[in-house]
Scaffold this motif. Structure first.
Motif, PDB file in Angstrom:
ATOM      1  N   PHE A 177      -1.666 -12.842   1.393  1.00  0.00           N
ATOM      2  CA  PHE A 177      -1.532 -11.950   1.758  1.00  0.00           C
ATOM      3  C   PHE A 177      -0.787 -10.460   1.226  1.00  0.00           C
ATOM      4  CE2 PHE A 177      -1.440 -15.060   5.778  1.00  0.00           C
ATOM      5  CZ  PHE A 177      -2.656 -14.784   5.792  1.00  0.00           C
ATOM      6  N   ARG A 180      -2.778  -8.030  -0.465  1.00  0.00           N
ATOM      7  CA  ARG A 180      -3.731  -6.806   0.343  1.00  0.00           C
ATOM      8  C   ARG A 180      -2.375  -5.424   1.476  1.00  0.00           C
ATOM      9  NH1 ARG A 180      -4.322  -5.009   5.433  1.00  0.00           N
ATOM     10  NH2 ARG A 180      -5.992  -4.188   5.852  1.00  0.00           N
ATOM     11  N   GLU A 181      -1.184  -6.341   1.039  1.00  0.00           N
ATOM     12  CA  GLU A 181      -0.492  -5.559   1.707  1.00  0.00           C
ATOM     13  C   GLU A 181       0.725  -4.687   1.497  1.00  0.00           C
ATOM     14  OE1 GLU A 181       0.748  -8.993   6.158  1.00  0.00           O
ATOM     15  OE2 GLU A 181       1.701  -8.910   4.494  1.00  0.00           O
ATOM     16  N   ALA A 182       0.921  -5.353   0.302  1.00  0.00           N
ATOM     17  CA  ALA A 182       1.231  -4.209  -0.578  1.00  0.00           C
ATOM     18  C   ALA A 182       0.564  -2.866  -1.051  1.00  0.00           C
ATOM     19  CB  ALA A 182       1.547  -4.983  -2.276  1.00  0.00           C
ATOM     20  N   LYS A 183      -0.485  -3.279  -1.541  1.00  0.00           N
ATOM     21  CA  LYS A 183      -1.791  -2.238  -1.678  1.00  0.00           C
ATOM     22  C   LYS A 183      -2.537  -1.662  -0.561  1.00  0.00           C
ATOM     23  CE  LYS A 183      -4.046  -4.055  -5.060  1.00  0.00           C
ATOM     24  NZ  LYS A 183      -4.274  -5.417  -5.480  1.00  0.00           N
ATOM     25  N   SER A 184      -1.396  -1.743   1.017  1.00  0.00           N
ATOM     26  CA  SER A 184      -2.022  -0.846   2.211  1.00  0.00           C
ATOM     27  C   SER A 184      -0.925   0.305   2.389  1.00  0.00           C
ATOM     28  CB  SER A 184      -1.977  -2.016   3.326  1.00  0.00           C
ATOM     29  OG  SER A 184      -0.576  -2.388   3.471  1.00  0.00           O
ATOM     30  N   GLY A 185       0.585  -0.137   1.895  1.00  0.00           N
ATOM     31  CA  GLY A 185       1.310   0.520   1.585  1.00  0.00           C
ATOM     32  C   GLY A 185       2.264   0.756   2.780  1.00  0.00           C
ATOM     33  N   PHE A 186       1.800  -0.533   3.318  1.00  0.00           N
ATOM     34  CA  PHE A 186       2.764  -0.711   4.870  1.00  0.00           C
ATOM     35  C   PHE A 186       3.744  -1.185   4.881  1.00  0.00           C
ATOM     36  CE2 PHE A 186       0.607   2.139   8.739  1.00  0.00           C
ATOM     37  CZ  PHE A 186       0.726   3.099   7.890  1.00  0.00           C
ATOM     38  N   GLY A 187       3.509  -2.494   3.751  1.00  0.00           N
ATOM     39  CA  GLY A 187       4.767  -3.405   2.994  1.00  0.00           C
ATOM     40  C   GLY A 187       3.844  -4.365   3.719  1.00  0.00           C
ATOM     41  N   PHE A 188       5.220  -5.915   3.570  1.00  0.00           N
ATOM     42  CA  PHE A 188       4.888  -7.126   3.901  1.00  0.00           C
ATOM     43  C   PHE A 188       4.826  -7.963   5.570  1.00  0.00           C
ATOM     44  CE2 PHE A 188       7.356  -7.812  -0.446  1.00  0.00           C
ATOM     45  CZ  PHE A 188       5.443  -7.579  -0.701  1.00  0.00           C
TER      46      PHE A 188
ATOM     47  N   ALA B 182       5.017   4.442   0.167  1.00  0.00           N
ATOM     48  CA  ALA B 182       3.814   3.703   0.835  1.00  0.00           C
ATOM     49  C   ALA B 182       3.036   2.504  -1.141  1.00  0.00           C
ATOM     50  CB  ALA B 182       2.711   4.602   1.062  1.00  0.00           C
ATOM     51  N   GLY B 185       4.486  -0.789  -2.044  1.00  0.00           N
ATOM     52  CA  GLY B 185       4.262  -1.655  -1.541  1.00  0.00           C
ATOM     53  C   GLY B 185       5.387  -2.667  -0.761  1.00  0.00           C
ATOM     54  N   PHE B 186       6.635  -2.026  -0.535  1.00  0.00           N
ATOM     55  CA  PHE B 186       7.311  -2.565   0.088  1.00  0.00           C
ATOM     56  C   PHE B 186       7.120  -1.574   1.767  1.00  0.00           C
ATOM     57  CE2 PHE B 186       9.548  -5.476  -1.710  1.00  0.00           C
ATOM     58  CZ  PHE B 186       9.161  -5.643  -3.454  1.00  0.00           C
ATOM     59  N   GLY B 187       6.452  -0.830   1.904  1.00  0.00           N
ATOM     60  CA  GLY B 187       6.515  -0.187   3.264  1.00  0.00           C
ATOM     61  C   GLY B 187       7.303   1.202   3.555  1.00  0.00           C
TER      62      GLY B 187
END
Lengths: 336, 336
Positions: A177, A180-188, B182, B185-187
């Motif tokens: 995960f 994708r989560e890093a690239k989403s901007g919303f974090g892990f 954002a 990558g860490f949100g």
């Protein structure tokens, strides 16, 4: 002073004070029933806990009982906030390559930090129940600090005054995960299942010279199924804990019981090994063109402990956990 | 059933059951002293709370007292977990443009979700203490659900069974930190100071036909200093709450008291206005080439309420908060 939490059927467990050699402990209930309660009124309870520490360390050890880490929950089985930094830049640089994300601006001057789940921590010997090996199960060995209430806008220097306890952490991770989560901007989020803790939380004075400049000067040793995986040293932490706390408190106060993690302990010397599999795999890619160390499968075991310079086991006790398939089957990753 | 939490000097406040027209309330202490306690043993306490609801709604209203939202804390003044989705895709698309971040893969099939601070929520009339206007102070109006303990791996359909309460939220945001966080990558962390809640949490049945398909079918109206800012409708939520819960529970269970937010309510019809300033600014950029609506300054006020189709105020009561400078001065954003 060494503190731990024993299982008692309640969600927050039962606080005990542990003796120096960790063979005995004593019920802290007359002073504070739980560690979260103690942290919320630390200045009022600390003298009583210190008194219990003297009692349990005295030869007679009146009222003490054997200390069994298999009865331990996480020192804080749950808390109000868990924030995890990435203060070992060697780890950060390798993970950027592993996740194929672009370098972060101000990497060396502004800490990276994500907010993790604080509602359901694992004890040092709890099985790690996960749904699916294809999620790429990994561990992350790190140090952390537990705070009393910390004001918004605290400076990095003043922040260290709010450190009440130091802990040893396995920040279990699911690498499938991560990118994708890093690239989403919303974090892990899906990448971070329940986090686990070594049995004993210690006050900073307990570390002596190993607590220096807001860093834990101990090696963190990881073993996979009994085999050495790494023993990088905590002194290479780029941002110290005061800087991480100040970063977290920039726009909000932090409640008592907040835990701040160092991120995966990592050294530039590759001979120190790694505190997570993803990092070792990236080292392999760099050295040999491809990764050959696999992620964890169900039935594997990870042990993490801190070591003093002489190789003696550090004050936190060890995490030693088995990875187990959760009863629900590995499902579609999409929510539909 | 309508629930609220009154200030009593304790960190978790005092639970009350509120009558239908929100003029009276009744102490819930004999059944459950706090809402967090009630959520942790919901099936045991629900009959008692329903009985109190009948009492406070009866003409005699024995034991009732006037309900004053100025005495309200957030329904949950703190909880173990706060996860905020971004389920209104119109908002997400505009924010991608505002933050200049690349489009997220699987944007329409996998929800975006960050973990926020659950340790220190604001009540509906609490001042919003922030350090610095240059941080670009913004609001975000959204709906949320409060869960009982939810198992890992729950499906989107089954997940709705764990929704105990529905709430109205202002997810205060600091836009100056957003793009960097954002991209890191860490949100979001510094970008998200304490979140605020409308006074009344309601059970799903209380919404009648406005709770449909896991979405809140009400308009969310925002006012800035008494002037209309937007009234987008909740039905345009792309992922329903069951999908958001299933996403959050993919690799971990969710403790009782977990709050899941919808993300900023937003409609494709620009005439509906916006539920945050950043979004309106992006609409201005698209329509006119530049933003002209400024972020909030100290002394400004944001009011958020849900509206029924007939324009009547919805069941949550209103958030109405003043933005105030925290006592510490605006400092260097770096932790050094």
């Amino acid at each position: 002073m060494k503190l731990a939490t024993l299982r008692n059927g309640q969600r927050d467990g039962r606080l005990v004070v542990v003796c120096d050699d960790a063979r005995r402990c004593i019920d802290a209930c007359p002073v504070a029933p739980t560690l979260l309660d103690a942290l919320e009124r630390w200045s009022a309870v600390e003298p009583g806990l210190q008194e219990l520490s003297r009692t349990v360390n005295a030869p007679a050890a009146l009222g003490a009982m054997p200390f069994d880490t298999h009865q331990c929950m996480a020192p804080l089985p749950r808390t109000w906030q868990w924030l995890d930094g990435s203060a070992f830049l060697n780890h950060g640089r390798l993970m950027e390559r592993a996740f194929k994300v672009p370098p972060v601006a101000d990497f060396e001057t502004i800490p990276l930090m994500y907010q993790g789940a604080a509602d359901d921590f694992l004890g040092p010997h709890d099985s790690v129940l996960l749904p699916c090996e294809a999620d790429q199960i990994d561990f992350e060995g790190e140090f952390g600090v537990v705070l009393s209430e910390t004001p918004m806008g605290v400076t990095a220097e003043a922040a260290l005054e709010y450190v009440r306890l130091i802990v040893l952490i396995n920040d279990w991770s699911l690498r499938a995960f991560g990118p994708r989560e890093a690239k989403s901007g919303f974090g892990f989020l899906q990448a971070k299942p329940s986090t686990a803790f070594a049995p004993i939380a210690v006050t900073p004075d307990e570390l002596g010279p190993a607590w220096q400049g807001g860093r834990v000067h101990l090696r963190l040793q990881s073993q996979r199924n009994g085999e050495w995986f790494g023993h990088p040293h905590g002194r290479e932490m780029h941002f110290h804990f005061g800087q991480l706390i100040a970063h977290a408190a920039r726009t909000r106060k932090l409640s008592a019981g907040t835990i701040i993690g160092s991120g995966t302990v990592s050294n530039t010397d590759v001979n120190a090994g790694s505190s997570c599999i993803a990092e070792r795999r990236m080292v392999e890619v760099i050295a040999e063109g491809a990764p050959y160390t696999g992620f964890l499968q169900f039935g594997e075991r990870i042990r993490i402990a801190a070591l003093y310079a002489d190789g003696m086991s550090g004050p936190f006790g060890a995490l030693d956990q088995l990875v187990v398939m959760a009863s629900r089957a590995c499902g579609d990753k999409n929510p539909q």
